[in-house]
Motif scaffolding. Structure first.
Motif, PDB file in Angstrom:
ATOM      1  N   ASP A 175     -44.942  49.514  62.049  1.00  0.00           N
ATOM      2  CA  ASP A 175     -43.976  50.591  61.789  1.00  0.00           C
ATOM      3  C   ASP A 175     -43.611  51.319  63.077  1.00  0.00           C
ATOM      4  O   ASP A 175     -42.441  51.585  63.349  1.00  0.00           O
ATOM      5  N   SER A 176     -44.614  51.655  63.877  1.00  0.00           N
ATOM      6  CA  SER A 176     -44.381  52.359  65.127  1.00  0.00           C
ATOM      7  C   SER A 176     -43.587  51.492  66.097  1.00  0.00           C
ATOM      8  O   SER A 176     -42.659  51.971  66.773  1.00  0.00           O
ATOM      9  N   LEU A 177     -43.919  50.230  66.153  1.00  0.00           N
ATOM     10  CA  LEU A 177     -43.209  49.309  67.035  1.00  0.00           C
ATOM     11  C   LEU A 177     -41.770  49.107  66.565  1.00  0.00           C
ATOM     12  O   LEU A 177     -40.848  49.008  67.379  1.00  0.00           O
ATOM     13  N   GLY A 178     -41.578  49.081  65.252  1.00  0.00           N
ATOM     14  CA  GLY A 178     -40.220  48.985  64.710  1.00  0.00           C
ATOM     15  C   GLY A 178     -39.387  50.195  65.108  1.00  0.00           C
ATOM     16  O   GLY A 178     -38.212  50.064  65.489  1.00  0.00           O
ATOM     17  N   ALA A 179     -39.986  51.386  65.029  1.00  0.00           N
ATOM     18  CA  ALA A 179     -39.280  52.605  65.443  1.00  0.00           C
ATOM     19  C   ALA A 179     -38.967  52.562  66.941  1.00  0.00           C
ATOM     20  O   ALA A 179     -37.865  52.935  67.362  1.00  0.00           O
ATOM     21  N   LEU A 180     -39.920  52.095  67.734  1.00  0.00           N
ATOM     22  CA  LEU A 180     -39.691  51.982  69.176  1.00  0.00           C
ATOM     23  C   LEU A 180     -38.582  50.973  69.465  1.00  0.00           C
ATOM     24  O   LEU A 180     -37.702  51.227  70.289  1.00  0.00           O
ATOM     25  N   SER A 181     -38.593  49.859  68.774  1.00  0.00           N
ATOM     26  CA  SER A 181     -37.563  48.841  68.954  1.00  0.00           C
ATOM     27  C   SER A 181     -36.184  49.401  68.595  1.00  0.00           C
ATOM     28  O   SER A 181     -35.200  49.162  69.306  1.00  0.00           O
ATOM     29  N   ASN A 182     -36.113  50.176  67.516  1.00  0.00           N
ATOM     30  CA  ASN A 182     -34.841  50.801  67.132  1.00  0.00           C
ATOM     31  C   ASN A 182     -34.376  51.801  68.186  1.00  0.00           C
ATOM     32  O   ASN A 182     -33.184  51.889  68.483  1.00  0.00           O
ATOM     33  N   ALA A 183     -35.308  52.568  68.747  1.00  0.00           N
ATOM     34  CA  ALA A 183     -34.956  53.535  69.791  1.00  0.00           C
ATOM     35  C   ALA A 183     -34.449  52.817  71.039  1.00  0.00           C
ATOM     36  O   ALA A 183     -33.497  53.283  71.685  1.00  0.00           O
ATOM     37  N   ILE A 184     -35.057  51.689  71.370  1.00  0.00           N
ATOM     38  CA  ILE A 184     -34.595  50.897  72.515  1.00  0.00           C
ATOM     39  C   ILE A 184     -33.190  50.373  72.242  1.00  0.00           C
ATOM     40  O   ILE A 184     -32.297  50.471  73.090  1.00  0.00           O
ATOM     41  N   GLU A 185     -32.997  49.828  71.043  1.00  0.00           N
ATOM     42  CA  GLU A 185     -31.684  49.301  70.654  1.00  0.00           C
ATOM     43  C   GLU A 185     -30.616  50.389  70.756  1.00  0.00           C
ATOM     44  O   GLU A 185     -29.527  50.161  71.296  1.00  0.00           O
ATOM     45  N   GLU A 186     -30.924  51.568  70.271  1.00  0.00           N
ATOM     46  CA  GLU A 186     -29.985  52.695  70.314  1.00  0.00           C
ATOM     47  C   GLU A 186     -29.674  53.098  71.760  1.00  0.00           C
ATOM     48  O   GLU A 186     -28.516  53.332  72.109  1.00  0.00           O
ATOM     49  N   ALA A 187     -30.698  53.191  72.595  1.00  0.00           N
ATOM     50  CA  ALA A 187     -30.491  53.566  74.000  1.00  0.00           C
ATOM     51  C   ALA A 187     -29.609  52.548  74.714  1.00  0.00           C
ATOM     52  O   ALA A 187     -28.695  52.921  75.461  1.00  0.00           O
ATOM     53  N   VAL A 188     -29.865  51.278  74.480  1.00  0.00           N
ATOM     54  CA  VAL A 188     -29.063  50.225  75.113  1.00  0.00           C
ATOM     55  C   VAL A 188     -27.630  50.287  74.607  1.00  0.00           C
ATOM     56  O   VAL A 188     -26.673  50.211  75.392  1.00  0.00           O
ATOM     57  N   ARG A 189     -27.455  50.437  73.298  1.00  0.00           N
ATOM     58  CA  ARG A 189     -26.107  50.489  72.715  1.00  0.00           C
ATOM     59  C   ARG A 189     -25.317  51.663  73.270  1.00  0.00           C
ATOM     60  O   ARG A 189     -24.173  51.507  73.712  1.00  0.00           O
ATOM     61  N   ILE A 190     -25.928  52.835  73.271  1.00  0.00           N
ATOM     62  CA  ILE A 190     -25.223  54.028  73.753  1.00  0.00           C
ATOM     63  C   ILE A 190     -24.921  53.908  75.243  1.00  0.00           C
ATOM     64  O   ILE A 190     -23.826  54.249  75.691  1.00  0.00           O
ATOM     65  N   ARG A 191     -25.848  53.414  76.008  1.00  0.00           N
ATOM     66  CA  ARG A 191     -25.629  53.271  77.457  1.00  0.00           C
ATOM     67  C   ARG A 191     -24.467  52.329  77.744  1.00  0.00           C
ATOM     68  O   ARG A 191     -23.695  52.529  78.678  1.00  0.00           O
ATOM     69  N   ARG A 192     -24.330  51.297  76.931  1.00  0.00           N
ATOM     70  CA  ARG A 192     -23.277  50.306  77.167  1.00  0.00           C
ATOM     71  C   ARG A 192     -21.917  50.724  76.617  1.00  0.00           C
ATOM     72  O   ARG A 192     -20.894  50.213  77.092  1.00  0.00           O
ATOM     73  N   THR A 193     -21.899  51.596  75.607  1.00  0.00           N
ATOM     74  CA  THR A 193     -20.628  51.902  74.943  1.00  0.00           C
ATOM     75  C   THR A 193     -20.113  53.310  75.196  1.00  0.00           C
ATOM     76  O   THR A 193     -18.952  53.582  74.930  1.00  0.00           O
ATOM     77  N   SER A 194     -20.941  54.200  75.682  1.00  0.00           N
ATOM     78  CA  SER A 194     -20.537  55.592  75.832  1.00  0.00           C
ATOM     79  C   SER A 194     -20.384  55.978  77.300  1.00  0.00           C
ATOM     80  O   SER A 194     -21.086  55.468  78.169  1.00  0.00           O
ATOM     81  N   THR A 195     -19.460  56.901  77.537  1.00  0.00           N
ATOM     82  CA  THR A 195     -19.306  57.467  78.879  1.00  0.00           C
ATOM     83  C   THR A 195     -19.847  58.893  78.920  1.00  0.00           C
ATOM     84  O   THR A 195     -19.808  59.531  79.969  1.00  0.00           O
ATOM     85  N   ASP A 196     -20.352  59.370  77.792  1.00  0.00           N
ATOM     86  CA  ASP A 196     -20.902  60.723  77.697  1.00  0.00           C
ATOM     87  C   ASP A 196     -22.301  60.733  78.313  1.00  0.00           C
ATOM     88  O   ASP A 196     -23.281  60.319  77.685  1.00  0.00           O
ATOM     89  N   GLU A 235     -29.127  50.035  88.162  1.00  0.00           N
ATOM     90  CA  GLU A 235     -30.283  49.211  88.525  1.00  0.00           C
ATOM     91  C   GLU A 235     -31.511  49.617  87.698  1.00  0.00           C
ATOM     92  O   GLU A 235     -32.239  48.759  87.197  1.00  0.00           O
ATOM     93  N   HIS A 236     -31.725  50.915  87.547  1.00  0.00           N
ATOM     94  CA  HIS A 236     -32.873  51.398  86.762  1.00  0.00           C
ATOM     95  C   HIS A 236     -32.707  51.068  85.278  1.00  0.00           C
ATOM     96  O   HIS A 236     -33.684  50.740  84.602  1.00  0.00           O
ATOM     97  N   PHE A 237     -31.476  51.144  84.787  1.00  0.00           N
ATOM     98  CA  PHE A 237     -31.217  50.779  83.391  1.00  0.00           C
ATOM     99  C   PHE A 237     -31.520  49.296  83.177  1.00  0.00           C
ATOM    100  O   PHE A 237     -32.173  48.926  82.201  1.00  0.00           O
ATOM    101  N   ASP A 238     -31.051  48.447  84.073  1.00  0.00           N
ATOM    102  CA  ASP A 238     -31.300  47.007  83.952  1.00  0.00           C
ATOM    103  C   ASP A 238     -32.797  46.699  83.965  1.00  0.00           C
ATOM    104  O   ASP A 238     -33.275  45.863  83.194  1.00  0.00           O
ATOM    105  N   LYS A 239     -33.532  47.380  84.829  1.00  0.00           N
ATOM    106  CA  LYS A 239     -34.982  47.172  84.895  1.00  0.00           C
ATOM    107  C   LYS A 239     -35.643  47.618  83.592  1.00  0.00           C
ATOM    108  O   LYS A 239     -36.514  46.928  83.065  1.00  0.00           O
ATOM    109  N   PHE A 240     -35.206  48.761  83.070  1.00  0.00           N
ATOM    110  CA  PHE A 240     -35.733  49.237  81.785  1.00  0.00           C
ATOM    111  C   PHE A 240     -35.499  48.203  80.695  1.00  0.00           C
ATOM    112  O   PHE A 240     -36.395  47.878  79.921  1.00  0.00           O
ATOM    113  N   GLU A 241     -34.286  47.660  80.616  1.00  0.00           N
ATOM    114  CA  GLU A 241     -33.968  46.707  79.551  1.00  0.00           C
ATOM    115  C   GLU A 241     -34.835  45.453  79.668  1.00  0.00           C
ATOM    116  O   GLU A 241     -35.358  44.947  78.668  1.00  0.00           O
TER     117      GLU A 241
END
Length: 176
Positions: free
Chosen positions: A36-57, A122-128
């Motif tokens: 459950d915890s890993l699923g929540a972490l995976s969702n948070a990662i997915e959200e961070a990646v999605r927002i970073r790639r699609t938002s300019t805010d 560069e830091h975002f790519d390393k995080f991903e």
């Protein structure tokens, strides 16, 4: 075929795929909590990646990175409370190290966002990249724990595997 074995033949294309897999089979309460915890972490990662790639805010991206960092910390706290069966596994230490490195990477990315530094990409790519590695380590840890709890490959008493080569550990993991 047991649910934990199915991931060996699956190909995950997104962090969400990993989250869906984690909701499948469960061996015990510790395993359920970790999944459950890993699923929540995976969702948070997915959200961070999605927002970073699609938002300019930049404020939204920074808030998402901050929430992800908190999610990593919460997940680390859950790990420390798992039973001793988890802590005896070599893969547990490897996963803890990968999770720590992921947290450091998110923190560095977050700092680059705050400073609007040119190295942010560069830091975002390393995080991903570290996110994929960390989740892979987590899946291996879960599989090894659940195999041991079912008696598959868990017949040997837990011994520190650090002296074994990576090849010996891989063969043991594959059940050879």
């Amino acid at each position: 075929m047991p649910a934990s074995r199915t991931f060996l033949s699956q190909s995950f294309q997104s962090f969400g795929d990993i989250s869906r897999f984690l909701r499948e089979g469960v061996a015990d309460e510790d395993s359920r909590q970790l999944r459950d915890s890993l699923g929540a972490l995976s969702n948070a990662i997915e959200e961070a990646v999605r927002i970073r790639r699609t938002s300019t805010d930049t404020q939204l991206i920074h808030r998402t990175a901050t929430a992800l960092f908190q999610g990593v910390r919460e997940h680390q706290r859950l790990l420390t409370g798992l039973g001793s069966g988890w802590h005896t596994l070599y893969e547990f230490g490897v996963y803890q190290r990968a999770l720590w490195e992921l947290g450091q990477s998110v923190s560095t990315w977050k700092e680059a966002l705050e400073l609007r530094h040119s190295s942010e990409t560069e830091h975002f790519d390393k995080f991903e990249l570290l996110a994929w590695r960390t989740l892979g380590e987590a899946l291996l840890l879960i599989d090894m724990y659940e195999q041991g709890s079912r008696g598959e490959g868990g017949a040997e008493p837990p011994v520190p595997s650090r002296s074994r080569s990576w090849w010996q550990r891989a063969l043991r993991w594959l059940g050879r």
